[in-house]
Design a protein around this motif. Structure first.
Motif, PDB file in Angstrom:
ATOM      1  N   LEU A 161       9.205  11.713 -11.786  1.00  0.00           N
ATOM      2  CA  LEU A 161      10.262  10.792 -11.120  1.00  0.00           C
ATOM      3  C   LEU A 161       9.544   9.973 -10.022  1.00  0.00           C
ATOM      4  CD1 LEU A 161      13.051  13.815 -10.585  1.00  0.00           C
ATOM      5  CD2 LEU A 161      13.076  11.563 -11.985  1.00  0.00           C
ATOM      6  N   GLY A 162       8.423  10.815  -9.371  1.00  0.00           N
ATOM      7  CA  GLY A 162       7.706  10.156  -8.233  1.00  0.00           C
ATOM      8  C   GLY A 162       6.923   8.910  -8.648  1.00  0.00           C
ATOM      9  N   THR A 163       6.812   8.701  -9.933  1.00  0.00           N
ATOM     10  CA  THR A 163       6.004   7.628 -10.476  1.00  0.00           C
ATOM     11  C   THR A 163       6.561   6.352 -11.520  1.00  0.00           C
ATOM     12  OG1 THR A 163       4.916   9.243 -12.057  1.00  0.00           O
ATOM     13  CG2 THR A 163       3.620   8.804 -10.124  1.00  0.00           C
ATOM     14  N   ARG A 183       0.611  -1.307  -0.030  1.00  0.00           N
ATOM     15  CA  ARG A 183      -0.032  -0.047   0.000  1.00  0.00           C
ATOM     16  C   ARG A 183       0.852   1.322   0.005  1.00  0.00           C
ATOM     17  NH1 ARG A 183      -2.337  -0.574   6.090  1.00  0.00           N
ATOM     18  NH2 ARG A 183      -0.129  -0.313   7.275  1.00  0.00           N
ATOM     19  N   ARG A 184       2.260   1.054   0.207  1.00  0.00           N
ATOM     20  CA  ARG A 184       3.144   2.098   0.401  1.00  0.00           C
ATOM     21  C   ARG A 184       4.266   2.134  -0.988  1.00  0.00           C
ATOM     22  NH1 ARG A 184       4.450   4.268   6.042  1.00  0.00           N
ATOM     23  NH2 ARG A 184       4.624   6.230   5.172  1.00  0.00           N
ATOM     24  N   LEU A 209       1.063  10.033  -3.445  1.00  0.00           N
ATOM     25  CA  LEU A 209      -0.086  10.437  -4.285  1.00  0.00           C
ATOM     26  C   LEU A 209      -0.603   9.205  -5.319  1.00  0.00           C
ATOM     27  CD1 LEU A 209      -2.459  12.328  -4.800  1.00  0.00           C
ATOM     28  CD2 LEU A 209      -1.001  13.426  -6.578  1.00  0.00           C
ATOM     29  N   SER A 210       0.351   8.593  -5.733  1.00  0.00           N
ATOM     30  CA  SER A 210       0.143   7.628  -6.758  1.00  0.00           C
ATOM     31  C   SER A 210      -0.237   6.310  -5.914  1.00  0.00           C
ATOM     32  CB  SER A 210       1.524   7.330  -7.458  1.00  0.00           C
ATOM     33  OG  SER A 210       2.216   6.216  -6.753  1.00  0.00           O
ATOM     34  N   ASP A 211       0.085   6.298  -4.736  1.00  0.00           N
ATOM     35  CA  ASP A 211      -0.507   5.301  -3.873  1.00  0.00           C
ATOM     36  C   ASP A 211      -2.007   5.365  -3.442  1.00  0.00           C
ATOM     37  OD1 ASP A 211       1.662   3.469  -3.654  1.00  0.00           O
ATOM     38  OD2 ASP A 211       2.604   4.739  -1.864  1.00  0.00           O
ATOM     39  N   ARG A 212      -2.432   6.788  -3.659  1.00  0.00           N
ATOM     40  CA  ARG A 212      -3.752   6.924  -3.153  1.00  0.00           C
ATOM     41  C   ARG A 212      -4.717   6.890  -4.502  1.00  0.00           C
ATOM     42  NH1 ARG A 212      -4.071   9.814   1.470  1.00  0.00           N
ATOM     43  NH2 ARG A 212      -6.521   9.475   1.350  1.00  0.00           N
ATOM     44  N   VAL A 213      -4.406   7.727  -5.562  1.00  0.00           N
ATOM     45  CA  VAL A 213      -5.195   7.618  -6.570  1.00  0.00           C
ATOM     46  C   VAL A 213      -4.537   6.780  -7.729  1.00  0.00           C
ATOM     47  CG1 VAL A 213      -5.473  10.075  -6.146  1.00  0.00           C
ATOM     48  CG2 VAL A 213      -3.809   9.756  -7.793  1.00  0.00           C
ATOM     49  N   GLY A 214      -3.520   6.343  -7.706  1.00  0.00           N
ATOM     50  CA  GLY A 214      -3.039   5.604  -8.780  1.00  0.00           C
ATOM     51  C   GLY A 214      -1.750   5.989  -9.518  1.00  0.00           C
ATOM     52  N   ARG A 215      -1.043   5.138 -10.416  1.00  0.00           N
ATOM     53  CA  ARG A 215       0.089   5.442 -11.042  1.00  0.00           C
ATOM     54  C   ARG A 215      -0.325   6.330 -12.360  1.00  0.00           C
ATOM     55  NH1 ARG A 215       1.758   3.646  -6.488  1.00  0.00           N
ATOM     56  NH2 ARG A 215       2.109   1.435  -6.469  1.00  0.00           N
ATOM     57  N   LYS A 216      -1.469   5.948 -12.818  1.00  0.00           N
ATOM     58  CA  LYS A 216      -1.900   6.368 -14.182  1.00  0.00           C
ATOM     59  C   LYS A 216      -2.324   7.838 -14.314  1.00  0.00           C
ATOM     60  CE  LYS A 216      -3.876   4.582 -18.208  1.00  0.00           C
ATOM     61  NZ  LYS A 216      -4.335   3.310 -19.068  1.00  0.00           N
ATOM     62  N   THR A 241      -1.468  -0.227 -11.789  1.00  0.00           N
ATOM     63  CA  THR A 241      -1.028  -1.341 -10.976  1.00  0.00           C
ATOM     64  C   THR A 241      -1.010  -1.085  -9.556  1.00  0.00           C
ATOM     65  OG1 THR A 241       1.195  -0.540 -11.640  1.00  0.00           O
ATOM     66  CG2 THR A 241       0.313  -2.250 -13.151  1.00  0.00           C
ATOM     67  N   LYS A 242      -1.541   0.195  -9.280  1.00  0.00           N
ATOM     68  CA  LYS A 242      -1.492   0.542  -8.049  1.00  0.00           C
ATOM     69  C   LYS A 242      -1.981  -0.789  -6.934  1.00  0.00           C
ATOM     70  CE  LYS A 242      -4.919   2.288  -5.891  1.00  0.00           C
ATOM     71  NZ  LYS A 242      -5.982   3.261  -5.359  1.00  0.00           N
ATOM     72  N   GLY A 243      -1.134  -0.965  -5.956  1.00  0.00           N
ATOM     73  CA  GLY A 243      -1.506  -2.074  -4.884  1.00  0.00           C
ATOM     74  C   GLY A 243      -1.570  -3.533  -5.493  1.00  0.00           C
ATOM     75  N   SER A 244      -1.244  -3.918  -6.665  1.00  0.00           N
ATOM     76  CA  SER A 244      -1.043  -5.155  -7.442  1.00  0.00           C
ATOM     77  C   SER A 244      -0.017  -5.967  -6.807  1.00  0.00           C
ATOM     78  CB  SER A 244      -0.822  -4.802  -8.951  1.00  0.00           C
ATOM     79  OG  SER A 244       0.333  -4.530  -9.070  1.00  0.00           O
ATOM     80  N   ALA A 245      -0.190  -7.328  -6.699  1.00  0.00           N
ATOM     81  CA  ALA A 245       0.641  -8.187  -6.228  1.00  0.00           C
ATOM     82  C   ALA A 245       1.499  -8.200  -7.390  1.00  0.00           C
ATOM     83  CB  ALA A 245      -0.005  -9.497  -6.145  1.00  0.00           C
ATOM     84  N   LEU A 246       2.969  -8.349  -6.805  1.00  0.00           N
ATOM     85  CA  LEU A 246       4.191  -8.435  -7.787  1.00  0.00           C
ATOM     86  C   LEU A 246       4.520  -9.934  -8.289  1.00  0.00           C
ATOM     87  CD1 LEU A 246       6.614  -5.687  -6.403  1.00  0.00           C
ATOM     88  CD2 LEU A 246       4.979  -5.719  -8.168  1.00  0.00           C
ATOM     89  N   LEU A 247       3.984 -10.855  -7.517  1.00  0.00           N
ATOM     90  CA  LEU A 247       4.363 -12.210  -7.730  1.00  0.00           C
ATOM     91  C   LEU A 247       3.148 -12.793  -8.543  1.00  0.00           C
ATOM     92  CD1 LEU A 247       6.671 -14.452  -7.489  1.00  0.00           C
ATOM     93  CD2 LEU A 247       5.184 -15.416  -5.425  1.00  0.00           C
TER      94      LEU A 247
END
Length: 456
Positions: free
Chosen positions: A358-360, A158-159, A308-315, A431-437
């Motif tokens: 740079l942040g995303t 989540r972070r 902010l990308s963790d809150r609203v999304g990368r896109k 992809t915000k909050g997605s599982a990496l595996l």
């Protein structure tokens, strides 16, 4: 009520654990890029002195060109380092490559600081300098992919955006630290002292930083995702072949995001200093001050945009930034013609847009690749685009302005890469909050291992 109290306690414990894990992963991941950019800034600012020390004194211009040529060569070899350390990290783990690249970088930097000059050993001095810069560039080719993979896989889900954004905070801090050390040397020493021994200080200072980095990185555990690959006997034997066979689309998408970062980064933080002095008539001190303020602004805003990308999304964040870059670029360079105040307003505006990118870009790129080929994909995409588009910004701008006679060229040039980044961003899923595996990460494992691995 007891139930509520227990839930609250659990939540507090989870938050505390997240904070500790995040802090540990940030320090381990970002210290290498700090060392790399500290060295980069020190070498760039000391170019004139290094030319005097390592090249024949008869022709200072030739010596300076040779120093910048060595600088360019270290950029050119990075894709080779990426092709080695990217796959190596996918095969032996993030932790080992993190330790290896910082050991190589800091070792080469320390040796440069101890090298005798041309006056002592003749032609061997520039040859050794070139060799050591090649080692630095080769190792640097593995730093971003290793660190970004490690941070993405170690940070709490989540972070994750906030955690990975500190990779770029490390870059900006290293750049500023190198600039600050040069400022101290140039004001505290005369030319004779700087040439005889003062130039060595930044290179020697980076050695203990590298040692600290090696110690920190050796004490960390490898990431949960990589350990899961090992536990399921799913570590890839040929990650590069797998990357180009099955993940070419992700490689191109990540390259689009990264190019939209590289060009504004070098335009705003490096070339803009030259542009101000050569084409706007501002003093070198004023130009350097604006660059420093933009970097300081980035230190504050990059993690804000990562959060902010963790809150609203990368896109939304990245698309918003590239659209802003597309709209603002040419008007910003027009505004710079309005005098020093206009230059500062335009520079700071471009700095805010750069901070959002740079942040995303790093976390979104990391989340795009599966775990099996993540480090290979990040390393190759980052270093190929850096070699092609990052280090070439000052040269291309000089050629284009000379050929067209227009000082507005940087604006449309930025717009081209904003469009490329926008196309890449629109083609990607959130992809915000997605599982990496993912299930595909264990597709080569046994059926039993595949069944035991949780789906994404």
């Amino acid at each position: 009520m007891p139930t509520c109290s227990k839930d609250a306690t659990t939540t507090e414990a989870e938050v505390a654990t997240d904070v500790v894990a995040l802090r540990r992963s940030v320090v381990a991941g970002a210290i290498g890029v700090f060392v790399h950019w500290f060295d980069w800034a020190a070498y760039a600012y000391l170019a004139g002195t290094v030319a005097t020390v390592f090249f024949p004194a008869e022709d200072s211009t030739t010596g300076l060109l040779a120093v910048f040529g060595v600088f360019a060569v270290s950029f050119g070899i990075r894709p080779i380092g990426a092709m080695v350390f990217g796959p190596l990290g996918d095969k032996i783990g993030r932790k080992r490559t993190l330790s290896l690249v910082i050991f190589m970088m800091s070792g080469a930097t320390l040796t440069i600081g101890l090298l005798p000059g041309y006056a002592s050993i003749g032609i061997a001095a520039p040859i050794l300098l070139v060799a050591l810069r090649l080692v630095q560039g080769f190792a640097a080719g593995g730093e971003f992919g290793s660190a970004a993979s490690f941070l993405a896989e170690s940070a709490p889900r989540r972070r994750r955006g906030f955690g990975v954004s500190w990779l770029e905070v490390g870059s900006l801090l290293g750049f500023l630290a190198g600039s600050f050390v040069f400022l101290l040397l140039s004001t505290g020493l005369d030319n004779g002292q700087l040439t005889s021994w003062g130039w060595r200080i930044p290179f020697l200072v980076s050695a203990p930083l590298g040692v600290i980095g090696v110690i920190i990185r050796n004490k960390i555990e490898d990431t949960p995702e990589y350990r899961a690959l090992e536990a399921n006997d799913a570590v890839p034997s040929s990650p590069v072949r797998e990357l180009f066979r099955s993940h070419k689309r992700q490689l191109l998408q990540a390259a689009g995001l990264m190019t939209a970062m590289h060009v504004p980064f070098y335009m705003v933080l490096t070339y803009l200093v030259t542009y101000e002095t050569d084409h706007l008539g501002h003093s070198a001190d004023s130009a350097a001050l604006l660059s420093t303020v933009i970097s300081l602004l980035g230190l504050v805003l990059v993690p804000v945009f990562g959060h902010l990308s963790d809150r609203v999304g990368r896109k939304p964040v990245f698309v918003g930034a590239t659209v802003a870059l597309l709209v603002v670029s040419t008007p910003a360079f027009l505004l710079m013609r309005a005098g020093l105040a206009g230059t500062w307003a335009a520079g700071l505006l471009l700095g805010v847009i750069l901070a959002a990118i740079l942040g995303t870009y790093a976390v979104w790129s990391a989340e795009t690749f599966p775990t099996r080929t993540r480090q290979s994909g990040l390393s190759i995409a980052y270093n190929l685009t850096a070699a092609l588009f990052a280090g070439t910004v000052p040269y291309v701008m000089t050629v284009l302005i000379s050929a067209t006679g227009s000082t507005l060229v940087p604006g449309p040039y930025l717009m081209v890469f904003a469009v490329g980044g926008l196309i890449a961003a629109l083609s990607l899923k959130e992809t915000k909050g997605s599982a990496l595996l993912r299930p595909e990460d264990v597709s080569d494992a046994s059926p039993e291992a595949r069944q035991a691995t949780p789906a994404a």
